[in-house]
Design a protein around this motif. Structure first.
Motif, PDB file in Angstrom:
ATOM      1  N   UNK A   1       2.188 -31.604 -22.937  1.00 55.26           N
ATOM      2  CA  UNK A   1       1.682 -31.588 -21.564  1.00 55.26           C
ATOM      3  C   UNK A   1       2.750 -32.029 -20.575  1.00 55.26           C
ATOM      4  N   UNK A   2       3.542 -33.025 -20.964  1.00 55.04           N
ATOM      5  CA  UNK A   2       4.598 -33.508 -20.084  1.00 55.04           C
ATOM      6  C   UNK A   2       5.650 -32.451 -19.818  1.00 55.04           C
ATOM      7  N   UNK A   3       6.021 -31.694 -20.857  1.00 54.27           N
ATOM      8  CA  UNK A   3       6.991 -30.612 -20.671  1.00 54.27           C
ATOM      9  C   UNK A   3       6.409 -29.510 -19.782  1.00 54.27           C
ATOM     10  N   UNK A   4       5.162 -29.125 -20.073  1.00 58.03           N
ATOM     11  CA  UNK A   4       4.553 -28.052 -19.290  1.00 58.03           C
ATOM     12  C   UNK A   4       4.481 -28.407 -17.810  1.00 58.03           C
ATOM     13  N   UNK A   5       4.275 -29.687 -17.508  1.00 61.38           N
ATOM     14  CA  UNK A   5       4.224 -30.119 -16.108  1.00 61.38           C
ATOM     15  C   UNK A   5       5.592 -30.013 -15.440  1.00 61.38           C
TER      16      UNK A   5
END
Length: 717
Positions: A540-544
């Motif tokens: 999720x952190x990367x996608x953000x």
């Protein structure tokens, strides 16, 4: 012995234009496979252009301008031709093309060569045009013979038909008249929605020969009266021969001669065993005046000292120093050291030289850049390039090893051949020890990372310093040192990347996925640490941080879905993730890891998603992802070439520079993202994500980030 002349076609084709004329006469001692006659075909071949020959037995032979060493160009290029030719796959064959830097140029390089995962990417339209042109010539021949309009003729599964008259023919019966047709100036290619073969899992054309033993490699070529030569090389880079004593070597039964050459001391014998035994009996004193005598540890310390010096600017956006001064941020710092890596292909380097009656020379070898090999050999042998024919053979891997500007291996092989006069055929060989200790490594690198992240998971500042040799031997910025770091896919407002070029007598070379071998690891492990510092989920952190519609995000989502990211792994296991773009292809991987009984990482499962544009052959794409994962995993866990005390090379063979073993290979699942983008490479992009995915899982398991590779050597020390 007859001359093996340049095998060019009577009517030629390059990107839709051009004519060439030539003949092919093969040495009698060579088998059909060695002379470029495809296995499984018995009819005479008629050239319709430089890339396509039609057999009178209906077979279609594709001339591959790219070397086949397991990565699939024979099959991929033949698929492109067959699609537009409307051939049946059972008709298709493939052989290596002749050497010609113009006709068979890699359109990405401007000369004939294979590398950079470019085979399908550069030839996608070119080979389709070759197939479409051949089809048009067959149709024109049929129309002429049947006296019907061209527009009424159809081609399907290798059959040419005229529905209203009921006339029908295979390709072979039309081959002669088709070869006499004038190639059309332009041809229309199929709409991708009409593809029949492209996108299907067709069996590889070279597999059967490799299974039944009929496939020919350079080592298999053994003409009568053959000499075998091996060269004694120094164990220190930059060392030269001071003196040598060959008296004991000459006593070995079968040894014919011993010669000093610039690269060392060559031993010639009637067979391989005698050549190796003769080399063992040599006594050589090496001059170390210009040699590298520092150890790997001393070199690493030297690299790290450069962190405090101004470097070459690769990227600089925003204001990094000011961004780090802001309050309320979490910061992480890291220094990561990457070792020298050998390529270690299954087949070490070798070449066979045979002089013809007219003084010309045929060279047989697994030539990744055959034009360079031809130029170098011609210069050393004092011949016109047209009198030196490089006949590319199947090769047992490369991973970048054979892709060398200046062809240093051919320099040694041709020099060895010339030194003894060239009256007898010669096979020049390197052993595994020669290859692993012979240099041309993926260079050693050191990275210094500094990053800042806010509570919401936004990376606000990123500084990266990269120290290593320039593969391109540049004094200014070498993009191969910083690729994957200077063009981060993540949205970071303040970014600074600098590079330092180190000069050593250790020759550097690209290794499978080049700069991404180290930048991918450094970037993806550091992103993971930054996200962990503020409690953000790695996916999720990367996608953000990524563009929502980006191809990076697409493969990351798919890999995480495949792995059921967010579910609880089995007891004692953790999952790590990484996403890397290289050579225009995007790969996301999730690795499931445990601590093995020996205390080292045990990788159980890898989920891999790849976006490489149009998937010409999904079977090959999956195989290359699996192979890249195995190759990269072996390197990140076990591999390093180290210089010991005094600079002597430590490793020598697979016992101390080992590949991953079959019981260590994880279960791998691969999914290909459907795409209408032009195809990109798959030979290298599977390698970069596996290291950081494993390292990220390892940090979760142990709480310790990986700061030095290979992982197992750090644990055992």
């Amino acid at each position: 012995m007859t001359i093996h002349d340049i095998k060019t076609s009577r009517r030629g084709f390059l990107a839709g234009t051009g004519l060439i004329i030539g003949v092919a006469i093969a040495p009698k001692f060579l088998s059909a496979a060695q002379t470029g006659v495809p296995a499984g075909g018995s009819g005479e071949l008629r050239p319709l252009n430089a890339f396509v020959k039609i057999g009178t037995d209906d077979t279609v032979t594709v001339l591959s301008k790219h070397i086949e060493f397991g990565q699939g160009p024979f099959t991929g290029l033949a698929t492109l031709v067959a699609e537009e030719l409307d051939a049946d796959w059972s008709q298709m064959r493939a052989v290596h093309s002749p050497t010609d830097n113009k006709i068979y140029a890699n359109l990405a390089f401007g000369l004939q060569g294979t590398g950079g995962s470019s085979s399908i990417a550069n030839a996608y339209e070119q080979m389709r045009k070759a197939g479409a042109t051949a089809r048009a010539m067959l149709v024109a021949a049929a129309a002429e013979e049947w006296k019907v309009p061209v527009a009424e003729i159809t081609v399907e599964k290798g059959r040419v038909k005229h529905a209203s008259s009921g006339k029908e023919s295979g390709f072979g019966a039309l081959a002669d008249s088709a070869a006499r047709q004038t190639p059309p100036a332009d041809v229309k290619l199929k709409d991708p929605k009409d593809f029949v073969l492209i996108g299907t899992e067709l069996p590889k054309l070279d597999t059967q020969g490799k299974i039944n033993g009929t496939a020919i490699f350079t080592l298999d070529i053994t003409p009568d009266n053959l000499l075998v030569a091996v060269v004694a090389h120094p164990k220190h880079f930059g060392a030269t021969v001071k003196t040598f004593d060959d008296s004991e070597a000459r006593k070995v039964m079968g040894v014919v001669d011993v010669k000093q050459i610039p690269q060392g001391v060559a031993v010639y014998a009637d067979n391989t065993f005698a050549a190796l035994k003769g080399r063992e009996a040599l006594k050589v004193e090496w001059d170390l005046a210009k040699a590298e005598t520092r150890s790997s540890q001393e070199l690493a310390a030297e690299y790290i000292r450069h962190f405090d010096e101004p470097g070459l600017e690769a990227a600089n956006t925003g204001n990094v120093d000011e961004a780090f001064r802001k309050e309320g941020l979490q910061t992480v710092e890291a220094e990561i050291v990457f070792p020298f890596l050998a390529h270690a292909p299954m087949e070490p380097l070798d070449a066979v030289f045979i002089k013809a009656a007219d003084g010309s020379v045929d060279i047989y070898n697994g030539a990744q850049f055959p034009g360079f090999d031809q130029q170098v050999a011609a210069k050393i042998l004092g011949l016109d390039e047209k009198k030196v024919r490089v006949n590319t053979q199947l090769a047992g891997g490369s991973f970048g090893r054979k892709a060398q500007f200046g062809s240093p291996y051919m320099q040694e092989a041709a020099t060895t051949y010339a030194a003894i006069g060239g009256d007898r055929p010669l096979k020049h060989m390197w052993t595994r020890e020669d290859d692993i200790q012979g240099g041309f490594y993926r260079p050693m690198y050191a990275h210094k990372m500094r990053g800042a992240i806010d509570a919401e998971g936004h990376i606000t500042a990123w500084e990266q310093i990269i120290v290593g040799q320039s593969i391109m031997a540049k004094a200014d910025l070498d993009q191969t040192s910083v690729e994957g770091a200077s063009n981060l896919p993540y949205q970071i407002p303040n970014l600074k990347v600098t590079s330092h070029n180190i000069v050593l007598p250790i020759p550097p070379l690209w290794w499978r996925s080049v700069g991404h071998t180290h930048t991918g690891f450094a970037v993806e492990t550091f992103v993971d640490e930054l996200l962990a510092r503020v409690g953000r989920d790695p996916v999720e952190g990367r996608l953000a941080l990524l563009d929502k519609g980006s191809r990076h995000a697409g493969v990351l989502r798919k890999a995480s879905e495949m792995a059921d990211w967010g579910s609880t792994p089995p007891d004692g296991r953790a999952r790590g993730v990484a996403v890397v773009e290289s050579f225009g292809s995007f790969v996301g991987q999730v690795a499931e890891v445990s601590v093995g009984s020996d205390g080292a990482p045990r990788v159980h499962k890898v989920w891999c998603a790849v976006d490489c544009g149009v998937a010409v052959n999904p079977n090959i794409i999956k195989a290359q992802m699996e192979g890249g994962i195995g190759y990269g995993l072996g390197a990140v866990l076990f591999d390093a070439v180290t210089l010991g005390q005094g600079g002597r090379i430590v490793q020598s063979n697979f016992h101390d520079y080992r590949s991953i073993r079959i019981n260590e290979m994880p279960d791998v699942a691969v999914e290909i993202i459907r795409s209408a983008e032009k195809p990109t490479g798959v030979g290298e992009p599977g390698v970069p994500p596996i290291g950081p995915a494993v390292a990220n899982a390892w940090r979760k398991l142990t709480g310790t980030p990986v700061r030095q590779l290979p992982i197992v050597s750090v644990i055992s020390s």
